[in-house]
Design a protein around this motif. Sequence first.
Motif, PDB file in Angstrom:
ATOM      1  N   ASN A  79     -10.905 -12.925  -3.193  1.00 58.32           N
ATOM      2  CA  ASN A  79     -10.703 -11.719  -3.994  1.00 58.32           C
ATOM      3  C   ASN A  79      -9.280 -11.218  -3.752  1.00 58.32           C
ATOM      4  N   LEU A  80      -8.498 -11.161  -4.825  1.00 56.53           N
ATOM      5  CA  LEU A  80      -7.111 -10.710  -4.720  1.00 56.53           C
ATOM      6  C   LEU A  80      -6.737  -9.945  -5.981  1.00 56.53           C
ATOM      7  N   ASN A  81      -5.741  -9.079  -5.863  1.00 55.13           N
ATOM      8  CA  ASN A  81      -5.197  -8.432  -7.061  1.00 55.13           C
ATOM      9  C   ASN A  81      -3.691  -8.271  -6.925  1.00 55.13           C
ATOM     10  N   ILE A  82      -3.029  -8.359  -8.059  1.00 56.86           N
ATOM     11  CA  ILE A  82      -1.578  -8.170  -8.127  1.00 56.86           C
ATOM     12  C   ILE A  82      -1.289  -7.103  -9.170  1.00 56.86           C
ATOM     13  N   PRO A  83      -0.898  -5.901  -8.764  1.00 51.28           N
ATOM     14  CA  PRO A  83      -0.539  -4.861  -9.733  1.00 51.28           C
ATOM     15  C   PRO A  83       0.754  -5.223 -10.474  1.00 51.28           C
ATOM     16  N   GLU A  84       1.037  -4.491 -11.536  1.00 53.06           N
ATOM     17  CA  GLU A  84       2.263  -4.712 -12.290  1.00 53.06           C
ATOM     18  C   GLU A  84       3.494  -4.456 -11.425  1.00 53.06           C
ATOM     19  N   ILE A  90       0.978  -8.444   1.254  1.00 56.02           N
ATOM     20  CA  ILE A  90       0.808  -9.776   1.848  1.00 56.02           C
ATOM     21  C   ILE A  90      -0.675 -10.079   1.993  1.00 56.02           C
ATOM     22  N   ALA A  91      -1.055 -11.300   1.615  1.00 61.39           N
ATOM     23  CA  ALA A  91      -2.408 -11.800   1.837  1.00 61.39           C
ATOM     24  C   ALA A  91      -2.316 -13.004   2.776  1.00 61.39           C
ATOM     25  N   VAL A  92      -3.184 -13.024   3.787  1.00 69.44           N
ATOM     26  CA  VAL A  92      -3.172 -14.089   4.800  1.00 69.44           C
ATOM     27  C   VAL A  92      -4.406 -14.961   4.598  1.00 69.44           C
ATOM     28  N   MET A  93      -4.205 -16.261   4.550  1.00 71.14           N
ATOM     29  CA  MET A  93      -5.279 -17.200   4.212  1.00 71.14           C
ATOM     30  C   MET A  93      -5.508 -18.174   5.362  1.00 71.14           C
ATOM     31  N   TYR A  94      -6.791 -18.485   5.594  1.00 74.51           N
ATOM     32  CA  TYR A  94      -7.153 -19.447   6.642  1.00 74.51           C
ATOM     33  C   TYR A  94      -8.341 -20.281   6.166  1.00 74.51           C
ATOM     34  N   LEU A  95      -8.159 -21.571   6.083  1.00 75.48           N
ATOM     35  CA  LEU A  95      -9.230 -22.503   5.696  1.00 75.48           C
ATOM     36  C   LEU A  95      -9.965 -22.068   4.417  1.00 75.48           C
ATOM     37  N   GLY A  96      -9.205 -21.681   3.411  1.00 77.41           N
ATOM     38  CA  GLY A  96      -9.784 -21.357   2.119  1.00 77.41           C
ATOM     39  C   GLY A  96     -10.205 -19.923   1.931  1.00 77.41           C
ATOM     40  N   LYS A  97     -10.201 -19.107   2.999  1.00 74.30           N
ATOM     41  CA  LYS A  97     -10.606 -17.699   2.908  1.00 74.30           C
ATOM     42  C   LYS A  97      -9.415 -16.763   3.130  1.00 74.30           C
ATOM     43  N   ILE A  98      -9.451 -15.620   2.465  1.00 75.81           N
ATOM     44  CA  ILE A  98      -8.479 -14.564   2.743  1.00 75.81           C
ATOM     45  C   ILE A  98      -9.008 -13.767   3.934  1.00 75.81           C
ATOM     46  N   VAL A  99      -8.237 -13.743   5.035  1.00 75.27           N
ATOM     47  CA  VAL A  99      -8.705 -13.044   6.233  1.00 75.27           C
ATOM     48  C   VAL A  99      -8.147 -11.624   6.340  1.00 75.27           C
ATOM     49  N   GLU A 100      -7.018 -11.366   5.678  1.00 76.08           N
ATOM     50  CA  GLU A 100      -6.467 -10.008   5.710  1.00 76.08           C
ATOM     51  C   GLU A 100      -5.516  -9.808   4.542  1.00 76.08           C
ATOM     52  N   VAL A 101      -5.586  -8.619   3.948  1.00 73.61           N
ATOM     53  CA  VAL A 101      -4.694  -8.219   2.861  1.00 73.61           C
ATOM     54  C   VAL A 101      -4.213  -6.805   3.143  1.00 73.61           C
ATOM     55  N   GLY A 102      -2.944  -6.550   2.885  1.00 74.68           N
ATOM     56  CA  GLY A 102      -2.423  -5.203   3.062  1.00 74.68           C
ATOM     57  C   GLY A 102      -0.997  -5.120   2.577  1.00 74.68           C
ATOM     58  N   THR A 103      -0.394  -3.942   2.726  1.00 73.44           N
ATOM     59  CA  THR A 103       1.019  -3.805   2.385  1.00 73.44           C
ATOM     60  C   THR A 103       1.843  -4.582   3.405  1.00 73.44           C
ATOM     61  N   LYS A 104       3.088  -4.845   3.052  1.00 76.77           N
ATOM     62  CA  LYS A 104       3.974  -5.556   3.975  1.00 76.77           C
ATOM     63  C   LYS A 104       4.087  -4.818   5.301  1.00 76.77           C
ATOM     64  N   GLU A 105       4.199  -3.511   5.243  1.00 70.91           N
ATOM     65  CA  GLU A 105       4.347  -2.725   6.477  1.00 70.91           C
ATOM     66  C   GLU A 105       3.088  -2.816   7.338  1.00 70.91           C
ATOM     67  N   GLU A 106       1.911  -2.750   6.715  1.00 72.84           N
ATOM     68  CA  GLU A 106       0.658  -2.827   7.464  1.00 72.84           C
ATOM     69  C   GLU A 106       0.499  -4.187   8.147  1.00 72.84           C
ATOM     70  N   ILE A 107       0.739  -5.239   7.399  1.00 77.38           N
ATOM     71  CA  ILE A 107       0.505  -6.587   7.912  1.00 77.38           C
ATOM     72  C   ILE A 107       1.496  -6.963   9.011  1.00 77.38           C
ATOM     73  N   ILE A 127     -18.169 -10.129   7.300  1.00 78.59           N
ATOM     74  CA  ILE A 127     -18.143  -9.485   5.994  1.00 78.59           C
ATOM     75  C   ILE A 127     -16.831  -8.711   5.865  1.00 78.59           C
ATOM     76  N   GLU A 128     -16.187  -8.830   4.725  1.00 76.89           N
ATOM     77  CA  GLU A 128     -14.916  -8.154   4.519  1.00 76.89           C
ATOM     78  C   GLU A 128     -15.087  -6.636   4.559  1.00 76.89           C
ATOM     79  N   LYS A 129     -14.169  -5.971   5.267  1.00 74.64           N
ATOM     80  CA  LYS A 129     -14.206  -4.513   5.395  1.00 74.64           C
ATOM     81  C   LYS A 129     -12.921  -3.914   4.862  1.00 74.64           C
ATOM     82  N   GLN A 130     -13.056  -2.727   4.263  1.00 72.26           N
ATOM     83  CA  GLN A 130     -11.914  -2.013   3.695  1.00 72.26           C
ATOM     84  C   GLN A 130     -11.436  -0.949   4.671  1.00 72.26           C
ATOM     85  N   TYR A 131     -10.107  -0.855   4.868  1.00 74.77           N
ATOM     86  CA  TYR A 131      -9.508   0.159   5.726  1.00 74.77           C
ATOM     87  C   TYR A 131      -8.421   0.871   4.921  1.00 74.77           C
ATOM     88  N   GLY A 132      -8.671   2.105   4.545  1.00 78.20           N
ATOM     89  CA  GLY A 132      -7.722   2.826   3.712  1.00 78.20           C
ATOM     90  C   GLY A 132      -7.751   2.303   2.280  1.00 78.20           C
TER      91      GLY A 132
END
Length: 318
Positions: A31-36, A222-239, A301-306
């Motif tokens: 699951n990913l999204n890219i805003p304009e 930035i989205a970080v991927m490992y073995l086919g799964k996205i393990v973390e997504v966030g802003t550049k500063e967060e990641i 299970i994926e969790k949302q933070y902020g």
Amino acid sequence: MLNLEDLTVAYKQNQSLSFKSKDLIAVDGVNLNIPEKTILGLVGESGCGKSTIGRAILSLQKISKGKIFFEGINLTSVSKKEKLSFKQKIQVVFQDPYSSLNPRFTIEEIVTEGLSIHFPNMTNSEKKEKAKKTLAEVNLPEDILNRYPHEFSGGQRQRIAIARALILEPKLVVCDEAVSALDISTQAQVINNLLLLRERFGLSYLFISHDLNIVKHISDNIAVMYLGKIVEVGTKEEITSKPYHPYTKALFSASFDLKDRKKVHSPLKGEIPSIMNKPKGCYFHTRCPIAQEICKMESPIEKQYGNTRRVNCHFPMM
């Protein structure tokens, strides 16, 4: 602009036409999204499925499950004729500037080929004029139109490839390791050009790369991927400043920091498991320094933070 929902890409390991769990799953429920007008950097070790996601977005790779939405339209359910109009809006810059350009075509033929497909009513003089203007946007002179790819350096070829994508006035450009084959000084020129083009034309990029320093420089998210799964997504500063997933932390701590050469790095230990024989539970538990028994048995299970950060981990390092 772009939304991927539960995107799964599997390669068949037998002659059956049905999707089965034992097939080789290269992209696993992403699951990913890219805003304009934003740049999403997609990072991870070789073989994790980054390029497969890019190819699926470009309709170069058939997907097994999930949906791809572009500007609210589900690309996985439209007809081939309807999909053609979206292909104009989603373009690509491939990794190898030497193999991505047809050596038998002149630069004019390469750059204007897409115009012939998507705008068949354009005259040759109109296409040539548009090609000249587009080449100027990537700092190339118009007098190269009658020359051939072998006459140019790697950096010049990659700028020609960018012009080929740009001439169709896309909204999203997939950059698949677009600067990895170039030397450092040429990389900087191409990256700065991509950033200027983003500002000038309001482009969005999916920037796929294994070079973390480049991703940190160019990306908004930035989205970080490992073995086919996205393990973390966030802003550049967060990641980059406070990663929550242990894989993200290990990955970015292993990158070289030019500003702090004395920084103690803790690179990843152990080999990445085979994608054909993934571990049970959390795929990262075989290399994780904080793995516990539940990590070996249950997939997190994926969790949302902020508003922006999502983490796929039993024990996020908050």
